[in-house]
Write a protein that holds these residues in place. Structure first.
Motif, mmCIF file in Angstrom:
data_model
loop_
_atom_site.group_PDB
_atom_site.id
_atom_site.type_symbol
_atom_site.label_atom_id
_atom_site.label_comp_id
_atom_site.label_asym_id
_atom_site.label_seq_id
_atom_site.Cartn_x
_atom_site.Cartn_y
_atom_site.Cartn_z
ATOM 1 N N LYS A 183 10.669 -28.396 -15.032
ATOM 2 C CA LYS A 183 9.570 -27.432 -15.222
ATOM 3 C C LYS A 183 9.570 -26.784 -16.600
ATOM 4 O O LYS A 183 8.948 -25.739 -16.797
ATOM 5 N N ASN A 184 10.271 -27.411 -17.573
ATOM 6 C CA ASN A 184 10.339 -26.832 -18.911
ATOM 7 C C ASN A 184 10.749 -27.912 -19.902
ATOM 8 O O ASN A 184 11.687 -28.669 -19.647
ATOM 9 N N PHE A 185 10.059 -27.971 -21.057
ATOM 10 C CA PHE A 185 10.378 -28.995 -22.050
ATOM 11 C C PHE A 185 11.766 -28.796 -22.647
ATOM 12 O O PHE A 185 12.458 -29.747 -23.007
ATOM 13 N N SER B 247 3.441 -24.726 -23.041
ATOM 14 C CA SER B 247 4.144 -25.005 -21.782
ATOM 15 C C SER B 247 5.110 -23.896 -21.385
ATOM 16 O O SER B 247 5.895 -24.070 -20.466
ATOM 17 N N GLY B 248 5.090 -22.766 -22.072
ATOM 18 C CA GLY B 248 6.004 -21.686 -21.718
ATOM 19 C C GLY B 248 7.217 -21.665 -22.626
ATOM 20 O O GLY B 248 7.508 -22.617 -23.357
ATOM 21 N N ASN B 249 7.951 -20.577 -22.579
ATOM 22 C CA ASN B 249 9.091 -20.377 -23.470
ATOM 23 C C ASN B 249 10.328 -21.123 -22.987
ATOM 24 O O ASN B 249 10.472 -21.432 -21.800
ATOM 25 N N PHE B 250 11.210 -21.363 -23.937
ATOM 26 C CA PHE B 250 12.548 -21.839 -23.623
ATOM 27 C C PHE B 250 13.524 -20.847 -24.256
ATOM 28 O O PHE B 250 13.676 -20.813 -25.481
ATOM 29 N N SER C 97 7.886 -27.297 -30.615
ATOM 30 C CA SER C 97 7.292 -28.278 -31.533
ATOM 31 C C SER C 97 7.177 -27.717 -32.947
ATOM 32 O O SER C 97 6.860 -28.445 -33.886
ATOM 33 N N ALA C 98 7.413 -26.400 -33.103
ATOM 34 C CA ALA C 98 7.364 -25.764 -34.432
ATOM 35 C C ALA C 98 8.718 -25.904 -35.115
ATOM 36 O O ALA C 98 9.760 -26.007 -34.473
#
Length: 241
Positions: free
Chosen positions: A42-44, A139-142, A149-150
């Motif tokens: 549920k998170n990249f 997609s939300g924070n990690f 992607s930055a």
């Protein structure tokens, strides 16, 4: 965008020169696998961490062979030093060293193999992040990162610190003298800065991989009772009484 026209569009696109790449089967397989990991976690960010662990498990036999070769090199160090003292001529010295390596079944260049294997994985992961750039952004924070992607120093400074510190201790564990250790430390400091502009997702992969390498190296060297250098030895300071 046009599901009903997908087949027609694909047939038209494949006729464009350069549309298909030779690595497309691997790339799109990784794209699918990465999306599956994202659905699972549920998170990249956690998908990248899990991807790193899976890659390490797949490549474990090669890492094991590399570590075993490094340990054998440590054991051969007295013989290597004896050869260097015995033969002052570079050609004869090299011949004697190569003979010693053959007899001991050691490959001094084995450490480069993992770098060559990791590089295409690194590049493919970069392509996947670019493929999912919009999803990464929304997609939300990690943890403390809002967009993996930055790139840039403002997004990657913590990963830089993690990789430099982990590489520092790994180098101390695997080095036998201060000169070799300083060479490894300098490279481990310079290398991450060369890619500071790349997406933070890549640095997450790199940092996770570096931490795993430190843990594996520490466990392996402790198991075989092989001692590396201490910070005091690296700096040429006298041992504590």
């Amino acid at each position: 965008a046009f599901p009903e026209d997908y087949d027609v569009l694909i047939k038209a696109l494949v006729k464009i020169p350069g549309f298909n790449k030779w690595y497309d089967p691997v790339f799109y397989g990784l794209v699918w696998f990465f999306w599956w990991l994202k659905d699972l976690t549920k998170n990249f960010g956690w998908a990248i961490v899990l991807f790193t662990l899976i890659v390490r498990l797949i490549l474990y036999p090669l890492y094991h062979a590399q570590t075993k070769s490094l340990i054998n090199m440590r054991k051969l160090q007295p013989q290597i030093e004896a050869i260097k003292k015995k033969y002052k001529d570079p050609t004869k010295q090299q011949e004697a060293l190569l003979k010693l390596y053959r007899e001991a079944g050691v490959n001094p260049a084995s450490g480069c193999l993992m770098l060559l294997i990791q590089l295409p994985i690194f590049m493919l992961l970069w392509s996947v992040i670019r493929y999912y750039v919009e999803e990464f952004a929304y997609s939300g924070n990690f943890l403390i990162w809002k967009d993996l992607s930055a790139g840039g120093f403002s997004n990657n400074w913590l990963f830089l610190i993690i990789t430099i510190v982990a590489s520092y201790y790994t180098t101390l564990l695997t080095s036998q003298d201060a000169r070799t250790a300083w060479q490894g430390i300098i490279m481990s400091v310079i290398f991450p800065f060369l890619f500071v502009g790349l997406p933070s997702g890549l640095f997450l992969y790199y940092a996770t991989n570096t931490l795993i390498q430190l843990a594996v190296t520490y466990y392996t060297y402790k198991r075989y009772k092989i001692k590396g250098l201490t910070t005091r030895e690296l700096l040429g300071l006298p041992k504590k009484a």
